[in-house]
Design an enzyme around this catalytic site. Structure first.
Site, PDB file in Angstrom:
ATOM      1  N   GLY A   1      46.775  38.296  31.168  1.00  0.00           N
ATOM      2  CA  GLY A   1      45.567  38.466  31.967  1.00  0.00           C
ATOM      3  C   GLY A   1      45.872  39.137  33.286  1.00  0.00           C
ATOM      4  O   GLY A   1      46.593  38.580  34.114  1.00  0.00           O
TER       5      GLY A   1
ATOM      6  N   LYS B   1      46.762  29.614  47.126  1.00  0.00           N
ATOM      7  CA  LYS B   1      47.001  30.347  48.376  1.00  0.00           C
ATOM      8  C   LYS B   1      48.082  29.678  49.206  1.00  0.00           C
ATOM      9  O   LYS B   1      48.837  30.344  49.929  1.00  0.00           O
ATOM     10  CB  LYS B   1      45.708  30.462  49.178  1.00  0.00           C
ATOM     11  CG  LYS B   1      44.799  31.593  48.732  1.00  0.00           C
ATOM     12  CD  LYS B   1      44.501  31.542  47.253  1.00  0.00           C
ATOM     13  CE  LYS B   1      43.562  32.596  46.750  1.00  0.00           C
ATOM     14  NZ  LYS B   1      43.333  32.483  45.295  1.00  0.00           N
TER      15      LYS B   1
ATOM     16  N   GLY C   1      40.674  34.198  32.151  1.00  0.00           N
ATOM     17  CA  GLY C   1      39.293  33.951  32.524  1.00  0.00           C
ATOM     18  C   GLY C   1      38.946  32.478  32.487  1.00  0.00           C
ATOM     19  O   GLY C   1      39.811  31.609  32.360  1.00  0.00           O
TER      20      GLY C   1
ATOM     21  N   HIS D   1      41.822  46.267  71.014  1.00  0.00           N
ATOM     22  CA  HIS D   1      43.075  46.996  70.779  1.00  0.00           C
ATOM     23  C   HIS D   1      44.232  46.246  71.440  1.00  0.00           C
ATOM     24  O   HIS D   1      44.107  45.783  72.562  1.00  0.00           O
ATOM     25  CB  HIS D   1      42.981  48.399  71.378  1.00  0.00           C
ATOM     26  CG  HIS D   1      44.269  49.169  71.315  1.00  0.00           C
ATOM     27  ND1 HIS D   1      44.701  49.776  70.152  1.00  0.00           N
ATOM     28  CD2 HIS D   1      45.225  49.400  72.255  1.00  0.00           C
ATOM     29  CE1 HIS D   1      45.874  50.366  70.391  1.00  0.00           C
ATOM     30  NE2 HIS D   1      46.204  50.154  71.659  1.00  0.00           N
TER      31      HIS D   1
ATOM     32  N   THR E   1      37.658  22.428  41.176  1.00  0.00           N
ATOM     33  CA  THR E   1      38.768  23.309  40.803  1.00  0.00           C
ATOM     34  C   THR E   1      39.328  24.046  42.005  1.00  0.00           C
ATOM     35  O   THR E   1      40.541  24.126  42.192  1.00  0.00           O
ATOM     36  CB  THR E   1      38.307  24.320  39.735  1.00  0.00           C
ATOM     37  OG1 THR E   1      38.003  23.613  38.532  1.00  0.00           O
ATOM     38  CG2 THR E   1      39.395  25.339  39.444  1.00  0.00           C
TER      39      THR E   1
ATOM     40  N   LYS F   1      33.893  13.286  38.279  1.00  0.00           N
ATOM     41  CA  LYS F   1      34.879  12.576  37.461  1.00  0.00           C
ATOM     42  C   LYS F   1      36.285  12.650  38.035  1.00  0.00           C
ATOM     43  O   LYS F   1      37.143  11.819  37.745  1.00  0.00           O
ATOM     44  CB  LYS F   1      34.879  13.127  36.036  1.00  0.00           C
ATOM     45  CG  LYS F   1      35.345  14.561  35.888  1.00  0.00           C
ATOM     46  CD  LYS F   1      35.300  15.000  34.438  1.00  0.00           C
ATOM     47  CE  LYS F   1      35.841  16.412  34.251  1.00  0.00           C
ATOM     48  NZ  LYS F   1      35.038  17.432  34.937  1.00  0.00           N
TER      49      LYS F   1
END
Length: 467
Positions: free
Chosen positions: A185, A56, A274, A446, A46, A40
């Site tokens: 939250g 992000k 949530g 390294h 999401t 849709k």
């Protein structure tokens, strides 16, 4: 099949084009299926449009801005400019558009049909589609995959006006940095937005009902995360339940009423409490697909209680993460196309893009104790890592949990620079059941941050070189 008889192409309809649905579509098409995806909104769901990717992108912008404070220590002298959140949002939107376009190109390449509208099961092989114009159409297939995802949870006692009382969707599209914001939250989403706005200078209050933030993470990481947020100026209130959220006029600000009778006032209230699974109105009851408030019931093949109907992603209620949805989509596609695939959840990576980053896979110390598993614990700090010093970012550590009896690596928990990238090695260790001795024989480049992962593993048997 007789000579000259063509093998029939399997037809597949997927309801939902998020990370579970679109990945399922591509994999099924690769295996020869004729695939249609009913969506849709925009492809990517999401995660791409209102969640992982845009969040992000903004967090990266905030991190770059905050890093300006330490540039002089690197020998770079410049004057920090102003924060233009509207421009950050424009950049975020461009990133989203490019990724949505990329999925569209994947669909064209793999001849996947996109149908705009809302899909609803009529029977195990038929989907009714309500188009954007309200007209109804039907598509039939050999198999159907439900990938309808989830949406932000809004408790009934809170009135969501999407103006000052908002969800993460509206927070991603503000045109300015809030002067003050209260976030309800203290799990992943709430902590990420607290980190975002805290780095940009907002007065942030983070409210969590439980006794610690991100309670599913390692307890030491939870404690340190709270400390790092406080360094950003975030006011953290744990063990605090909200009774009501009120709008105040004429300034439009909000007031949070707590059970401690200690009201919190802010310009905005962000609900990060949530997700609610999208199981309503898609025909589950009529077709007989077993589900509950915890999600659609599936087996390891991602098939539901109705043969030929599969489900992937958040709507299954398993682990609400995009990368889990994508793997479920692959498993479902391969089983539909008669490949033998099973979904496992023993090595699911979990990330939090706060500052510093957090990443984990496998057991925590508490989980090991609850299961009666004796473990050895190894810990290495980034302060002992040459690359971390070169980057000017030595905050954090890597923790490794090892089964005392077998030497197998059970969990890797990271807090520090590039933790989310470093965890891939930990996923491989836990997912393949690697032992300490096997990791001991691996040469790490390294100087790199990845050396700290190996150091943590070696620390579990007292052999870390820089411990």
């Amino acid at each position: 099949m007789g000579r000259g008889e063509a093998k029939m192409t399997k037809r597949l309809i997927i309801i939902g084009g998020g990370p579970g649905g679109y990945v399922c579509a591509v994999r099924a098409a690769q295996l020869g299926a004729q695939v249609s995806v009913v969506e849709k909104g925009e492809l990517g769901g999401t995660c791409l449009n209102r969640g992982c990717v845009p969040t992000k992108t903004l967090l990266h912008s905030a991190r770059v801005y905050k890093a300006l404070d330490s540039l002089r220590s690197l020998g770079i002298y410049c004057t920090p400019g102003e924060v233009r959140f509207d421009k950050m949002v424009e950049n975020k939107n461009a990133v989203v558009r490019n990724n949505v376009s990329g999925i569209g190109n994947l669909f064209k390449k793999n001849r996947i049909k996109t149908i705009k509208g809302r899909g609803r099961l009529l029977d195990p092989g038929t989907v009714e589609i309500e188009g954007e114009d309200g007209k109804l159409a039907r598509e039939t297939a050999d198999s159907v995959v439900i990938a309808t995802g989830s949406e932000p949870l809004v408790p009934g006692f809170i009135r969501l006006d999407r103006d000052r009382v908002i969800t993460t969707t509206e927070a991603l599209n503000l045109d300015h940095v809030p002067g003050s914001i209260a976030i309800i939250g203290g799990s992943v989403s709430g902590c990420e937005f607290a980190s975002l706005f805290g780095q940009l200078g907002s007065e942030v209050t983070l409210v969590e009902m439980l006794d610690r933030l991100v309670p599913t993470e390692d307890s030491e990481i939870s404690r340190r995360l709270e400390g790092s947020l406080r360094v950003l100026g975030v006011k953290v209130k744990t063990r605090t339940a909200i009774k009501a959220v009120e709008r105040r006029y004429p300034d439009g600000s909000v007031r949070l009423i707590t059970e401690k009778d200690d009201p919190i006032e802010a310009d905005y209230c962000l609900l990060a409490m949530g997700r609610r699974l999208n199981t309503e109105g898609i025909g589950l009851e009529e077709v007989g697909v077993a589900f509950s408030p915890k999600g659609i019931v599936t087996d390891q093949r991602m098939e539901t209680s109705v043969k030929g109907v599969f489900a992937v992603g958040d709507v299954t209620g398993k682990v609400l993460l995009a990368h889990v949805a994508s793997q479920q989509g692959i498993v479902a596609a391969e089983n539909i196309m008669e490949k033998d695939a099973a979904m496992g959840y023993s090595a699911v990576p979990d990330f939090i893009y706060t500052e510093p980053e957090i990443a984990s896979v496998g057991m925590t110390e508490q989980e090991a104790a609850d299961r009666g598993v004796e473990v050895l614990k190894g810990k290495a700090i980034f302060k002992a890592n040459a690359m971390a010093h070169a980057m000017g970012n030595t905050t954090g550590f890597v923790k490794c949990l090892v089964a005392r009896k077998t030497g197998k690596i059970l969990g890797i928990h990271i807090m520090g620079p590039h933790a989310t990238d470093l965890l891939a090695e930990g996923v491989a260790m836990v997912g393949t059941g690697m032992t300490v001795e096997e990791v001991k024989g691996l040469i790490h480049p390294h100087p790199t941050l990845s050396e700290t992962v190996k150091e943590a593993v070696l620390a579990s048997i007292g052999q870390a070189i820089h411990g």
